[in-house]
Scaffold this motif. Structure first.
Motif, PDB file in Angstrom:
ATOM      1  N   ASP A  18       0.832  -1.207   0.000  1.00 15.95           N
ATOM      2  CA  ASP A  18       0.000   0.000   0.000  1.00 15.95           C
ATOM      3  C   ASP A  18       0.867   1.257   0.000  1.00 15.95           C
ATOM      4  OD1 ASP A  18      -2.398  -1.344  -0.033  1.00 15.95           O
ATOM      5  OD2 ASP A  18      -2.628  -1.342   2.149  1.00 15.95           O
ATOM      6  N   GLU A  19       1.964   1.205   0.744  1.00 15.24           N
ATOM      7  CA  GLU A  19       2.848   2.360   0.810  1.00 15.24           C
ATOM      8  C   GLU A  19       3.530   2.604  -0.535  1.00 15.24           C
ATOM      9  OE1 GLU A  19       4.761   5.655   1.989  1.00 15.24           O
ATOM     10  OE2 GLU A  19       3.160   4.617   3.049  1.00 15.24           O
ATOM     11  N   LEU A  20       3.929   1.531  -1.228  1.00 11.90           N
ATOM     12  CA  LEU A  20       4.515   1.686  -2.559  1.00 11.90           C
ATOM     13  C   LEU A  20       3.465   2.076  -3.589  1.00 11.90           C
ATOM     14  CD1 LEU A  20       7.056  -1.274  -2.615  1.00 11.90           C
ATOM     15  CD2 LEU A  20       7.542   1.161  -2.374  1.00 11.90           C
ATOM     16  N   PHE A  21       2.236   1.659  -3.354  1.00 11.26           N
ATOM     17  CA  PHE A  21       1.135   2.108  -4.217  1.00 11.26           C
ATOM     18  C   PHE A  21       0.956   3.621  -4.069  1.00 11.26           C
ATOM     19  CE2 PHE A  21      -3.335   3.321  -4.533  1.00 11.26           C
ATOM     20  CZ  PHE A  21      -3.658   2.881  -5.800  1.00 11.26           C
ATOM     21  N   ARG A  22       1.076   4.121  -2.822  1.00  7.20           N
ATOM     22  CA  ARG A  22       0.943   5.552  -2.563  1.00  7.20           C
ATOM     23  C   ARG A  22       2.087   6.344  -3.181  1.00  7.20           C
ATOM     24  NH1 ARG A  22       2.879   9.413   0.483  1.00  7.20           N
ATOM     25  NH2 ARG A  22       4.420   8.021   1.419  1.00  7.20           N
TER      26      ARG A  22
END
Length: 250
Positions: A18-22
């Motif tokens: 999710d953090e890399l998606f952000r």
């Protein structure tokens, strides 16, 4: 797929995705700062995600950057989601297509084939039309050569570009300028690099789409997971891969 499911089973690893998606392309230090966990713990989770193909790393000078690779999630979608619940598949496809990149997007996949056969599938217009939404290419596959992408459903070319590097059957670099709409025309040219590495009886294919501006139109890179999934299906089974999401590109 077992490695993918195992990687997704842990909530911390899902949070990392999710953090890399952000924000794609982060260092270990940047990711560590966002979690209440030791650097060693974050590094261990990232290694498991990388082993599952969900994260790809690239070095930029002294830094090691981590990128989200949506192709394995696309394969899970094609194998397990679409045939059971089409609305869920559409939602997952939309999640993938919303990825944003400040500079580049990296996609990896393993295909059971030879480098020569994979190279042919990338550079042969008739074969490529079977997995790239019916699009065909008029191309001169040599440095400085030009190529034009067309589709029978469109009166005008959908894209064009220049061939920068050709090293069969290992590496192909080309520019790409999307022409199918005024919104994508305004994005200008970007660069697509195909890299083929033999691994046993298979090939490790990496596609790097670079030269994208921050917040670039998702249409430029959002179709890659479907294209690569279709390429894998075609080479391994001889069948075309049809997904609901692919219809918007035809």
């Amino acid at each position: 797929m077992d490695d993918v499911f195992k990687a997704l089973a842990d909530p911390t690893r899902r949070d990392l995705l999710d953090e890399l998606f952000r924000e794609d392309g982060q260092t270990l230090s940047a990711l560590e700062a966002r979690f209440a966990m030791t650097r060693f713990g974050i590094a261990k989770h990232l290694r498991l995600l990388e082993d599952a193909g969900l994260v790809v790393t690239r070095r930029r000078g002294r830094e090691k950057l981590h990128f989200l690779n949506p192709v394995p999630i696309r394969l899970v979608h094609d194998r397990w989601v679409s045939k059971y619940a089409e609305p869920w598949a559409a939602a997952l496809s939309d999640l993938k297509s919303r990825l944003e990149s400040p500079m580049e997007k990296i996609f990896e996949i393993y295909i059971k084939t030879t480098p020569e056969r994979l190279w042919e599938a990338i550079t042969n217009s008739d074969i490529r039309s079977n997995y790239q939404f019916g699009n065909t290419f008029e191309a001169d596959w040599k440095p400085g050569g030009r190529f034009v992408m067309r589709n029978v459903l469109a009166d005008e070319p959908l894209g064009d570009g220049e061939i920068l590097e050709v090293d069969p059957p290992r590496r192909l670099v080309q520019t790409m300028r999307a022409l199918w709409g005024e919104d994508v025309k305004a994005e200008g040219a970007s660069t697509i690099t195909w890299e083929i590495d033999p691994v046993g009886d298979s090939c490790h294919l990496t596609v790097t789409h670079s030269g994208l501006r921050e917040g670039a139109n998702e249409q430029l890179y959002g179709g890659w997971p479907m294209i690569l999934s279709g390429l894998k299906t075609w080479l391994e089974t001889g069948q075309k891969l049809t997904t609901p999401g692919s219809l918007m590109y035809t």
